[in-house]
Design an enzyme around this catalytic site. Structure first.
Site, PDB file in Angstrom:
ATOM      1  N   SER A 101       8.086  -4.983   6.373  1.00 41.26           N
ATOM      2  CA  SER A 101       7.809  -6.108   7.279  1.00 41.26           C
ATOM      3  C   SER A 101       8.803  -7.250   7.146  1.00 41.26           C
ATOM      4  O   SER A 101       8.414  -8.401   6.858  1.00 41.26           O
ATOM      5  CB  SER A 101       6.394  -6.624   7.028  1.00 41.26           C
ATOM      6  N   ASP A 115       6.159  -4.024  10.549  1.00 42.43           N
ATOM      7  CA  ASP A 115       4.687  -3.959  10.616  1.00 42.43           C
ATOM      8  C   ASP A 115       4.153  -4.147  12.034  1.00 42.43           C
ATOM      9  O   ASP A 115       3.118  -3.588  12.409  1.00 42.43           O
ATOM     10  CB  ASP A 115       4.021  -4.942   9.645  1.00 42.43           C
ATOM     11  N   ARG A 155       0.826  -1.212   0.000  1.00 42.84           N
ATOM     12  CA  ARG A 155       0.000   0.000   0.000  1.00 42.84           C
ATOM     13  C   ARG A 155       0.852   1.250   0.000  1.00 42.84           C
ATOM     14  O   ARG A 155       1.914   1.289   0.638  1.00 42.84           O
ATOM     15  CB  ARG A 155      -0.837   0.064   1.291  1.00 42.84           C
TER      16      ARG A 155
HETATM   17  C1  BG6 Z   1      -1.675  -5.204   7.340  1.00 44.01           C
HETATM   18  C2  BG6 Z   1      -0.605  -4.251   7.807  1.00 44.01           C
HETATM   19  O1  BG6 Z   1      -2.910  -4.753   7.598  1.00 44.01           O
HETATM   20  O2  BG6 Z   1      -1.412  -6.472   7.924  1.00 44.01           O
HETATM   21  C3  BG6 Z   1       0.701  -4.766   7.262  1.00 44.01           C
HETATM   22  O3  BG6 Z   1      -0.859  -2.954   7.343  1.00 44.01           O
HETATM   23  C4  BG6 Z   1       0.963  -6.145   7.754  1.00 44.01           C
HETATM   24  O4  BG6 Z   1       1.752  -3.915   7.640  1.00 44.01           O
HETATM   25  C5  BG6 Z   1      -0.229  -7.021   7.403  1.00 44.01           C
HETATM   26  O5  BG6 Z   1       2.139  -6.668   7.197  1.00 44.01           O
HETATM   27  C6  BG6 Z   1      -0.070  -8.408   7.938  1.00 44.01           C
HETATM   28  O6  BG6 Z   1      -1.092  -9.242   7.502  1.00 44.01           O
HETATM   29  P1  BG6 Z   1      -1.078 -10.009   6.125  1.00 44.01           P
HETATM   30  O7  BG6 Z   1      -2.147 -11.003   6.303  1.00 44.01           O
HETATM   31  O8  BG6 Z   1      -1.400  -8.991   5.069  1.00 44.01           O
HETATM   32  O9  BG6 Z   1       0.289 -10.598   5.965  1.00 44.01           O
HETATM   33  C1  GLC Z   2       7.980 -12.045   8.943  1.00 44.12           C
HETATM   34  C2  GLC Z   2       8.956 -10.911   8.977  1.00 44.12           C
HETATM   35  C3  GLC Z   2       8.612  -9.948  10.088  1.00 44.12           C
HETATM   36  C4  GLC Z   2       7.176  -9.519   9.976  1.00 44.12           C
HETATM   37  C5  GLC Z   2       6.282 -10.740   9.962  1.00 44.12           C
HETATM   38  C6  GLC Z   2       4.834 -10.373   9.817  1.00 44.12           C
HETATM   39  O1  GLC Z   2       8.154 -12.774  10.067  1.00 44.12           O
HETATM   40  O2  GLC Z   2      10.244 -11.398   9.130  1.00 44.12           O
HETATM   41  O3  GLC Z   2       9.463  -8.819  10.034  1.00 44.12           O
HETATM   42  O4  GLC Z   2       6.883  -8.696  11.050  1.00 44.12           O
HETATM   43  O5  GLC Z   2       6.632 -11.570   8.889  1.00 44.12           O
HETATM   44  O6  GLC Z   2       4.570  -9.712   8.641  1.00 44.12           O
END
Ligand code: BG6
Ligand code: GLC
Length: 801
Positions: A482, A536, A418
């Protein structure tokens, strides 16, 4: 003879009284559990739905405790005990080698032993010395079952109907006498109106009354007539017959020491007819009530079911199939054989799934191991050997609401990439306002050259700025990235290694912020002011922290899993200083990569790890997160097929395809309501023709896998909560966890598993879960806002993060 008694005995039960009785028997036939319990209904064997033959019921329990004796039995020391065990003990006492497999009620054995052509029976009816029935009930209406799927045969024990007074208005003085003279006074009142053990006695008592009333010309009562048991049900039945009935009546009167005249024989025949017709009427009424109940519970306009004999009842076509002599024996044999097969299968399935189940002790162990890894990760001399990296984030406080300004934010690493515009205003001025666009990162970009990935990100930013009319403005940017990054400051993050679905080359070991800036320079069209890079988990904690100041933990359970929390700076050896706190990105996904969790990995986990993009890495994440759970389930299913426990062992090439069973299937299959149908539909779409048992088994596998994931996540979170409590020397800690991630949010039970485990393992922490609705981009903007404030206050003297 009382008028009412006569009426009742003449089977004038028709019309409204019959309908009332029908209602009373099954309480209007919906919401049946209570009514069935009122009847003393006992689940007996688990069956399959309508189309299925009950020749493969799944037996839930092989225990059979005797609730009470009835008919002519009253042996002491048996009521309340397991009859199967008593029989087994007796067999052993006589040194025989026989294994008691099942104990079934005669109604169940009859149901199992009868069939009409290929059509199995779904109702069992006994009208012998006593009377009783059983039927295939929807499992969701059997309250004592945990399961909502499929059907279970319920033994109604309808002979006890009326024991609590529900039949007071139809019982006659003769019935009261029969009851008073029975072995189980006050019990099995309905049975005593129908069972052959009692019909003769009812007729005899009637004849006594008629004799006393001088309604029999043959004279007064004789000793024989006054003797209990002198009239048998068979005699009553024979006398009721059109043909030969009067002759049978004559024989009976003679046997009773009376001089039979033609009118007397006729009277006796009328009496016997009344007794038999009432019994038949009551039985038919009850059967009708039961069939109506089944029809309603199955939500059918018309029920077509096999019972025994022949006849039409209400909207149900019941084919009554007479049991031949050995039907019951066959039924018991069928049940026993099926029970044996299913029991063996169940054992095999359980054995296969056993390693995936976490005992309470294992959950405690995981918690303790993580606590230890956290300590080791924070300490300089043990950091290198610790599997959880415990990375300092340079975020020192959660938001205090004073953050202001317009910010760009990027959110990379979850399901969606995003780009956001975040406007931070005072609450009075409308609070936080966000606009965002989702862009895709195709796998070839996520797994191609790093420069290509960052060029793609810059293209998305350009597109976003154009759409939002942001050209010419260089807004400060907060970057949610992340992946594990070593930070020396807020605006620098060296990528330690990729995780999840990313492997872009040339990035590991580099400062990600710098890689982004380089891509911006390559584009040469605009400037970017990256002020903060956040994980994240940190973005989520900050985002939730804006609404709840108690939010000091961030949790992600989505594609990957990870957590961050506010640690005392004195414990963070990598960062100088002893005052205050710093948010630590735990990178718990890697927990166990040093072998400390080896005893918990199953061979399914090893297979998933082996075919992943990063074998040997992120082992904890691979037990929990959305990217892997579907794969674990797939591995289990493959083995179940190989062992011929699923799909009858038919080869399922589709199941060999990695990724064919995504984690969202677990959410669908485990959801309540139409779950079984959904499970079948999911399997159908994969080209897997699943029976109800297959669907049930697949759902069980999903449940076991997601329960383990939730418990592991909960155990890890309990370790974090306990660490915070311990750090602060508190007897009780209240803390909020900000949570995000598709698995946590969309799976129907995952969040409960996590929360329950935290409660169990961290009883001294009151943990509140706050789901992030805004994504972590908002949190990244908040961190950027604080960074800007600090930068400004450095220009002019001030304090801050
Ligand atoms: C989102 C966050 O809503 O959730 C992200 O904004 C995060 O930063 C994500 O990585 C994690 O969930 P998923 O299911 O999208 O991996
Ligand atoms: C993976 C990444 C970590 C992140 C998590 C959730 O474990 O290494 O940094 O926070 O995924 O997205």
């Amino acid at each position: 003879m009382r008028e009412r008694d006569l009426r009742v005995l003449r089977a004038e039960l028709g019309g409204s009284q019959e309908a009332q009785l029908k209602d009373r028997i099954f309480h209007g036939a919906v919401g049946p559990a209570a009514a069935l319990h009122g009847l003393g209904a006992f689940p007996s064997s688990r069956g399959r739905p309508a189309a299925a033959a009950p020749d493969s019921p799944v037996l839930l329990s092989l225990q059979s405790k005797l609730q009470s004796w009835s008919k002519g039995y009253s042996c002491s020391g048996v009521v309340g005990r397991d009859v199967g065990q008593l029989l087994q003990a007796a067999i052993q006492r006589q040194s025989h080698d026989i294994n008691v497999m099942v104990v079934v009620n005669d109604t169940v054995a009859t149901m199992m032993g009868c069939r009409l052509g290929t059509k199995p029976c779904e109702v069992g009816l006994i009208v012998g010395a006593g009377t009783n029935s059983c039927f295939m009930e929807e499992a969701r209406y059997v309250e004592s079952l945990d399961d909502n799927e499929g059907r279970m045969c319920v033994n109604t024990e309808w002979g006890t109907f009326g024991d609590t007074g529900a039949m007071a208005d139809i019982l006659t003085t003769y019935d009261e006498h029969v009851d008073a003279g029975s072995l189980n006074k006050g019990k099995h009142r309905f049975e005593k109106l129908i069972g052959s053990l009692y019909l003769g006695e009812i007729a005899r008592l009637l004849l006594v009354q008629l004799a006393q009333d001088k309604a029999l010309h043959a004279g007064g009562t004789t000793p024989q007539l006054r003797t209990q048991g002198m009239v048998t049900a068979l005699e009553v039945l024979n006398i009721s017959e059109d043909q030969g009935g009067l002759a049978a009546a004559q024989c009976l009167l003679q046997k009773l020491g009376l001089q039979p005249s033609d009118p007397d024989c006729f009277t006796v025949q009328q009496v016997c007819l009344a007794v038999v017709t009432r019994a038949a009427c009551l039985c038919a009424t009850s059967l009708a009530a039961m069939l109506t109940h089944m029809r309603k519970n199955r939500e059918l306009p018309q029920l077509d079911v096999c019972v025994g004999v022949d006849g039409d009842t209400f909207q149900c076509t019941a084919t009554l199939v007479s049991a031949v002599d050995d039907s019951r024996a066959q039924g018991v044999a069928v049940v026993a054989a099926v029970a044996l097969r299913l029991e063996a299968q169940r054992r095999e399935v359980d054995q296969l799934l056993q390693p995936l189940r976490l005992a309470p002790r294992a959950r405690q162990q995981v918690q303790a191991l993580l606590q230890c890894e956290m300590e080791r990760g924070l300490r300089q001399e043990t950091h290198a050997q610790a599997s959880t990296r415990m990375l300092p984030t340079y975020v020192r406080a959660t938001p205090d609401g004073s953050e202001r300004g317009d910010f760009l934010a990027l959110d990379l690493g979850g399901t969606n990439f995003r780009v956001l515009l975040v406007k931070l205003r005072s609450r009075e001025a409308g609070g936080i306002c966000m606009v965002s666009e989702i862009y895709s990162i195709p796998p070839e970009v996520a797994q191609g050259p790093g420069s290509q990935l960052f060029d793609h990100i810059v293209e998305c930013i350009v597109d976003f700025q154009t759409k939002q009319g942001l050209w010419g403005r260089t807004l400060p940017l907060g970057f949610t990235f992340s992946f594990p990054c070593q930070q020396k400051s807020l605006d620098q993050g060296i990528l330690l290694n990729w995780t999840k679905g990313f492997t872009a080359s040339g990035c590991e070991g580099k400062d990600v912020v710098e890689l982004l800036r380089e891509a911006v320079r390559r584009k040469n069209q605009f400037d970017l002011d990256v002020v903060a890079i956040v994980n994240d988990t940190v973005g989520t904690m900050m985002s939730c922290g804006y609404d709840d100041p108690n939010c000091e933990v961030g949790l992600i359970v989505g594609t990957g899993t990870n957590a961050c929390y506010m640690e005392e700076l004195r414990n963070v050896e990598a960062v100088p200083g002893a005052e205050g706190r710093m948010c630590i990105n735990m990178e718990w996904g890697a927990f166990g990569d040093n072998g400390c969790l080896d005893e918990f990995f199953t061979h399914f986990d090893a297979q998933v790890d082996r075919v992943s993009l990063n074998p040997g890495k992120q082992r904890f994440e691979k037990l929990i997160s959305g990217m892997y759970l579907g794969e674990i389930v797939r591995m289990v299913l493959v083995e179940l097929v190989e062992k011929e426990l699923l799909f009858q062992g038919r080869p399922c090439p589709a199941l060999q395809t990695p990724g064919i069973f995504p984690t969202k299937f677990l959410s669908t299959i485990e959801s309540d309501g139409l779950a079984l149908r959904q499970a079948s539909a999911v399997l159908q779409n994969l080209g897997l023709a699943a029976s109800v048992e297959d669907a049930l088994l697949v759902r069980k596998v999903c449940q076991v896998v997601s329960l383990r994931a939730g418990q592991l996540c909960g155990a890890a979170l309990a370790a974090v909560a306990e660490k915070i409590r311990d750090n602060r020397g508190l007897a009780q800690l209240a803390v909020t966890v900000g949570v995000d991630g598709t698995l946590y949010k969309l799976h129907p039970h995952f969040s409960q598993h996590v929360q329950q485990t935290v409660k169990e393992l961290a009883p001294r922490c009151t943990v509140t879960f706050l789901q992030s609705e805004d994504g972590s981009g908002k949190g990244a903007a908040l961190v950027a806002a604080v960074a800007c404030r600090i930068a400004q206050s450095r220009a002019a003297p001030a304090t801050g993060q």
